[in-house]
Design an enzyme around this catalytic site. Structure first.
Site, PDB file in Angstrom:
ATOM      1  N   LEU A 123       0.060  12.517   0.480  1.00 46.01           N
ATOM      2  CA  LEU A 123       1.500  12.414   1.595  1.00 46.01           C
ATOM      3  C   LEU A 123       2.739  11.863   0.580  1.00 46.01           C
ATOM      4  O   LEU A 123       3.667  12.036   0.924  1.00 46.01           O
ATOM      5  CB  LEU A 123       1.180  11.359   2.538  1.00 46.01           C
ATOM      6  CG  LEU A 123      -0.095  11.497   3.414  1.00 46.01           C
ATOM      7  CD1 LEU A 123      -0.021  10.453   4.420  1.00 46.01           C
ATOM      8  CD2 LEU A 123       0.457  13.003   4.119  1.00 46.01           C
ATOM      9  N   GLY A 155       5.133   3.954  -7.020  1.00 46.00           N
ATOM     10  CA  GLY A 155       5.095   3.365  -8.578  1.00 46.00           C
ATOM     11  C   GLY A 155       3.664   2.749  -8.836  1.00 46.00           C
ATOM     12  O   GLY A 155       3.458   3.097 -10.392  1.00 46.00           O
ATOM     13  N   CYS A 189      -0.881   6.496  -5.250  1.00 42.93           N
ATOM     14  CA  CYS A 189      -0.509   7.645  -4.306  1.00 42.93           C
ATOM     15  C   CYS A 189      -1.172   7.049  -2.855  1.00 42.93           C
ATOM     16  O   CYS A 189      -1.846   6.229  -2.869  1.00 42.93           O
ATOM     17  CB  CYS A 189      -1.528   8.849  -4.520  1.00 42.93           C
ATOM     18  SG  CYS A 189      -0.968   9.809  -6.037  1.00 42.93           S
ATOM     19  N   LYS A 232      -3.007   3.985   1.021  1.00 42.35           N
ATOM     20  CA  LYS A 232      -2.335   3.759  -0.225  1.00 42.35           C
ATOM     21  C   LYS A 232      -3.460   3.103  -1.274  1.00 42.35           C
ATOM     22  O   LYS A 232      -3.953   2.519  -1.318  1.00 42.35           O
ATOM     23  CB  LYS A 232      -1.441   2.889  -0.081  1.00 42.35           C
ATOM     24  CG  LYS A 232      -0.611   2.414  -1.449  1.00 42.35           C
ATOM     25  CD  LYS A 232       0.438   1.200  -1.469  1.00 42.35           C
ATOM     26  CE  LYS A 232       1.703   1.441  -0.806  1.00 42.35           C
ATOM     27  NZ  LYS A 232       2.413   0.462  -0.512  1.00 42.35           N
ATOM     28  N   ASP A 269      12.952  -4.325  -0.748  1.00 45.71           N
ATOM     29  CA  ASP A 269      13.054  -3.215  -1.364  1.00 45.71           C
ATOM     30  C   ASP A 269      13.374  -1.972  -0.147  1.00 45.71           C
ATOM     31  O   ASP A 269      12.626  -1.134  -0.050  1.00 45.71           O
ATOM     32  CB  ASP A 269      11.732  -2.936  -2.055  1.00 45.71           C
ATOM     33  CG  ASP A 269      12.091  -1.644  -2.782  1.00 45.71           C
ATOM     34  OD1 ASP A 269      13.270  -1.086  -3.266  1.00 45.71           O
ATOM     35  OD2 ASP A 269      10.897  -1.021  -3.140  1.00 45.71           O
TER      36      ASP A 269
END
Length: 211
Positions: A43, A47, A50, A65, A162
């Site tokens: 998807l 950093g 995936c 993740k 972030d």
């Protein structure tokens, strides 16, 4: 709300971080749900690894993740996400479903957001064509509600550090949710003298950048 979802995972245990339960999911279940982490299920790429689409037993779809073994920083981000998202439940913050550690790699399982990220909607193939001004205003309000909850209603307050379009995820009805809490901190743990500048240039708040 989470019980029907968590009960469908083939996990052996349930862990509690604060007051919210999360499943400790066995690695074979993750491997099967992602087609052995097939490239066709990717998807997005970040950093540290995936994000894959996963379909678990019973047809439950989720996002996984995978944080590649990356030393202390990777470990810190993993623990940070579990600690913070394990204690937070809000309609505009992505829901954590479970986690796994296997052979040095760390895996975090979230609810699947079918429309992907705001960044993809704005800059992908559709070039924002699905985002009417009404939808854009709704996304902005959703983000404001999520941030208000983190800053005003969490104890201690949570600072994301972030927030950017790629970390704003959209469900099938374009409801927006804040994601990726790897760099987040709580206000009680901030030491301005030693805190490392974190975030993405272009999105960092000026007052934070200037100290």
């Amino acid at each position: 709300m989470l019980a029907p979802i968590l009960s469908k995972f083939n996990s052996l245990k349930t862990s509690r971080k604060g007051v919210v339960a999360m499943a400790m999911i066995e690695y074979p279940s993750l491997e099967a749900a992602t087609g052995k982490f097939s490239a066709s299920n990717v998807l997005g790429v970040g950093g540290f690894g995936c994000v894959y689409k996963a379909v678990f037993d019973g047809g439950v779809a989720a996002a996984v993740k995978r944080l590649e073994a990356g030393g202390p920083e990777c470990e810190k981000e993993f623990e940070n996400e579990l600690d913070l998202l394990g204690r937070i439940r809000h309609p505009n913050i992505v829901t954590l479903l479970g986690f796994c550690v296997h052979e040095g790699n760390h895996y975090i399982v979230y609810e699947l957001m079918h429309k992907g990220s705001l960044d993809t909607q704005l800059h992908g193939a559709s070039r924002g064509s699905a985002l009417s001004w009404h939808v854009r205003m709704k996304i902005a309000l959703d983000m404001a509600r999520g941030l208000e909850y983190l800053h005003e209603h969490c104890s201690p307050p949570v600072i994301h550090r972030d927030l950017k379009s790629s970390n704003i995820l959209l469900d099938s009805d374009f409801n927006a949710k804040i994601s990726d809490f790897g760099l987040a901190v709580t206000s009680g743990n901030i030491d301005k003298g030693s805190m490392k500048l974190s975030g993405t240039l272009g999105y960092v708040a000026p007052e934070y950048l200037l100290g």
